[in-house]
Design an enzyme around this catalytic site. Structure first.
Site, PDB file in Angstrom:
ATOM      1  N   ASN B  27       0.811  -1.227   0.000  1.00 36.42           N
ATOM      2  CA  ASN B  27       0.000   0.000   0.000  1.00 36.42           C
ATOM      3  C   ASN B  27       0.843   1.275   0.000  1.00 36.42           C
ATOM      4  O   ASN B  27       0.296   2.376   0.047  1.00 36.42           O
ATOM      5  CB  ASN B  27      -1.009  -0.011   1.158  1.00 36.42           C
ATOM      6  CG  ASN B  27      -0.322  -0.061   2.513  1.00 36.42           C
ATOM      7  OD1 ASN B  27       0.737   0.515   2.708  1.00 36.42           O
ATOM      8  ND2 ASN B  27      -0.934  -0.758   3.462  1.00 36.42           N
ATOM      9  N   GLU B 251      19.805 -16.135  13.467  1.00 39.32           N
ATOM     10  CA  GLU B 251      19.246 -16.511  14.765  1.00 39.32           C
ATOM     11  C   GLU B 251      17.776 -16.113  14.890  1.00 39.32           C
ATOM     12  O   GLU B 251      16.957 -16.869  15.418  1.00 39.32           O
ATOM     13  CB  GLU B 251      20.056 -15.866  15.901  1.00 39.32           C
ATOM     14  CG  GLU B 251      21.505 -16.339  15.990  1.00 39.32           C
ATOM     15  CD  GLU B 251      22.426 -15.608  15.040  1.00 39.32           C
ATOM     16  OE1 GLU B 251      21.972 -14.622  14.392  1.00 39.32           O
ATOM     17  OE2 GLU B 251      23.598 -16.007  14.912  1.00 39.32           O
TER      18      GLU B 251
END
Lengths: 495, 495
Positions: B27, B251
């Site tokens: 958008n 991670e």
């Protein structure tokens, strides 16, 4: 592979940071083995998608080829990625090109074999060939010349433009201008008050004209963090004079970029987001603390008091977990005037990072007479001879003040301690600490809208939050979680 | 923009997760305003560089076009990104296509105007057109049919393959197999002992045949984290039967992926990295705790004892900061046998995440007689009638045991408490807690190679680490930082 590198590279491309050149040591090896185990994306195409120039160096041991690529990268207005194909542990016959060359020492045998390969003597073990030594020694003379040239230029500039020259020197030295703090506002006593994030925004804008080196922004929350410097454009590729940074939804990169700017010097950088998102940038905050970078972190929406955004956006454990980071000064001011003083500490602290935790919701403004943020904790008010101490930080200070009044009305002696910063308090001498928290008053209650773990250091009883929050307006949540005058009074009486 | 989305998308492309379809609500608006302020990279090209199929839907309000794109995406072996161009706040005449439609409620006037635009009645305010209601109500019948078909299929499978069918049901229900824990090893008394990470690796491999749903991996530290299941291939695009995940140096994505697998069910996922890098994945750990996902986080190299990698790799504040996360069970086992019990807790805990903090260095193996990890803290040994309590977790337990012996030799009564998990201890009843830490013994010393803040809850004196580490072999660092028998004895005597 790390996400922070994607965030930073995307922003560097957006800002067209053409002086940035990455040398990518493309050795195809990670600790688990070949990078093909987990990393088969087209890295060059990714960086091109960020708006980078991408160049290849087929042999990463070919110094001339690398130099040529750097020369090609320099004039390009885009940042550049030089993909240098290398062999890890080059010359070690059994370990080169393998993960063993990353994770382990070569060992005597392999080192000997590598030395044989290169035609180097086995002793000394740490051998520097004469021509290498000579080449590097030249760098000393070269550097001396470059520094001399630069100083001449600077001197000439200073003679031609004495005012700007002095200003440049001041900023490069990281000295604050005379009387900078005269720009700091004070806020009148006001029961309705204002949010400390709003006070912070006013401080930034009061300081901005006096401290042109103050620059910063937000990770796409500028209207919420009150970080904008009015009247200055955004920092964009066609407006590097802008003081307002749009970091995008990239907290980790924001923290890292602040650190880079802080250690480079000449500027005082700050960056803002919600306190709960400090988790996203925790490694950068830690690095600032570990490396003594004077970055300023502005975290607003600092408790469940932020309201309807709910548990994912409500910090609970963050405040105390940030106090755990060595060398980070965490300040959670209680009102607008404490916010002013917190900023003073942050701007003056040049050997480590400072973090401000600020409210979304309005809090009463106290008078300024006793405000002593720089001491970390101080007696805000004594109601007759104290037999009990109530202590709090941030938005809970006005709550304990109200509770203290009620206890005093019932004839109790109560001390109210405002406790904006543990680290600053723990730097005070024993005598001062004893004057605020006398050993002979052990009836102590701490009130903070965050994890209670840790407050046992100072208080015997704690009203804290050891669960996640809930989605409701601030007052409703605070009531549900026990942050009411009635509960503070009751817990105090238990003591 | 967030780094974690880059990490995850790169891995999804690598693994060719063709059933993954993203609908990108493009958008062009973020909170600060236009995404052009900070985000001008070529997103489609970026996802193509990850190995994704990218499709465009020019009008994100065109449901048929979206459906067509999804149908096109489904058969493709690559994950797919559907870039759907949308208008935020569509139909609201003054706020559509602006940041106001993201950050603020529309307000009465704007809502009325939007309703006029759509030809909708002003009341009720929350209006559901009849055809929309009818369409969604059909989904109930459709879902019922689909569920019925699926159950028929499952029943048929179970009749044809009774053993595998029962096994499938068991795993989908998240039930552990009868006698699964008989596979858990025990380790003999051994003064030399082993690293708890090594013990963890042995537990994983002992459980793997009994618990086929146990799958996991590491963020490119498998050899260091001891996370590998021997005899199973890696999980790769041509081996989805593999149980070993190579998450890469990602991670944050690892934590998020573990959470996704844990909440989907049918598997017990674990992931490993160094404890210091828990900072990189903290938001995912928090989300697991907040959402009650039974992810298992394995963090090795859990103190300055990891040695020469130095301060950037040495956790100091991490352990206590993880204890601050509500609903996360943190266990730091003292030896190989406590590690076994820690794994038992983690596998059995199905309503929230469990975290194991494990040593890099060898620690002595105690006997198994008293090991009570599931109670969080327990009396490891009493030396005559205790007048002082020494408590510790992990690698420091053997240290306080030695110190206690020395104090006992001098005629002191000493209790040694192994304290692997605060959360488990705090779940015990008052009587048990009193039996371990009696109120009448207030001379208590806690010893832990991490931040001391917080230990005041249980101990009067703490030997902790409130600074960053240093680069040296484990023993040298521990000595320098006061983790010696002599210092423990001295501090105990001060009490």
């Amino acid at each position: 592979m790390e996400g922070v590198s994607s965030e930073a590279a995307s922003l560097a491309g957006h800002l067209s940071l053409g002086r940035l050149i990455y040398l990518y040591d493309d050795n195809h090896i990670s600790i688990d083995g070949s990078t093909d185990l987990a990393f088969t994306e087209n890295r060059a195409a990714r960086f091109r998608s960020y708006g980078w120039q991408v160049l290849r160096v087929e042999d990463g041991n070919d110094v001339e080829a690398i130099d040529k690529a750097i020369q090609e990268a320099k004039p390009d207005p885009r940042p550049s990625l030089l993909v240098c194909r290398t062999i890890i542990g080059f010359g070690a016959p059994h370990k080169q090109g393998t993960a063993k060359a990353h994770g382990e020492p070569l060992g005597d045998e392999e080192l000997n074999a590598a030395k044989d390969n290169l035609g180097w003597p086995k002793e000394p073990r740490f051998f520097i060939p004469d021509d290498v030594l000579a080449f590097y020694r030249e760098a000393v003379d070269r550097g001396r010349e470059l520094e001399y040239d630069w100083k001449m230029k600077l001197d000439a500039y200073q003679r031609l433009h004495p005012v700007q020259g002095a200003e440049l020197q001041r900023r490069l030295k990281g000295k604050l201008p005379e009387g900078w703090d005269s720009a700091l506002p004070t806020f009148p006593l006001d029961a309705k008050g204002m949010a400390t994030r709003a006070a912070s925004g006013k401080v930034i804008n009061a300081l901005a004209p006096k401290l042109p080196e103050l620059i910063g922004g937000s990770a796409d929350l500028a209207p919420s963090n009150n970080t904008k410097i009015e009247g200055s454009p955004a920092f964009q590729k066609d407006s590097y004079n802008g003081r307002n940074f749009h970091f995008g939804v990239r907290e980790h990169a924001m923290g890292s970029i602040l650190n880079g700017m802080a250690v480079f010097g000449g500027v005082i950088p700050y960056g803002g987001t919600f306190l709960v998102f400090s988790d996203y940038m925790r490694p950068a905050i830690r690095l600032a603390a570990l490396s003594h970078y004077p970055s300023i972190f502005i975290f607003t929406h600092d408790s469940v008091g932020l309201g309807e955004d709910g548990p994912t956006h409500q910090p609970v454990e963050q405040l105390m977990s940030l106090r755990l980071i060595p060398n980070l000064v965490v300040i959670r001011p209680a009102d607008a005037n404490e916010t002013v003083k917190a900023w003073k500490v942050a701007v003056e602290r040049r050997d480590g990072p400072t973090l401000l935790a600020l409210t979304r919701q309005a809090v009463p403004t106290f008078d300024t007479i006793s405000t002593q943020v720089e001491r970390g904790a101080y007696v805000l008010k004594d109601f007759s001879k104290p037999e009990i101490i109530l202590m709090a930080s941030g938005s809970e200070v006005s709550l304990i003040l109200e509770a203290a009044q009620k206890l005093a009305d019932e004839g109790k002696g109560v001390r109210v301690v405002s406790f904006p910063s543990w680290e600053l308090f723990e730097k005070q001498d024993e005598a001062y600490r004893e004057s605020v928290l006398p050993k002979n008053i052990q009836k102590r209650l701490a009130v903070e809208a965050g994890a209670s773990l840790g407050w046992e250091r100072y208080a015997r009883s704690v009203i804290g939050i050891d669960r996640y929050g809930a989605s409701a307006p601030a007052k409703v949540i605070f009531d549900k979680l026990g942050f009411t005058v009635e509960n503070v009074v009751a817990k105090a009486k238990e003591l």
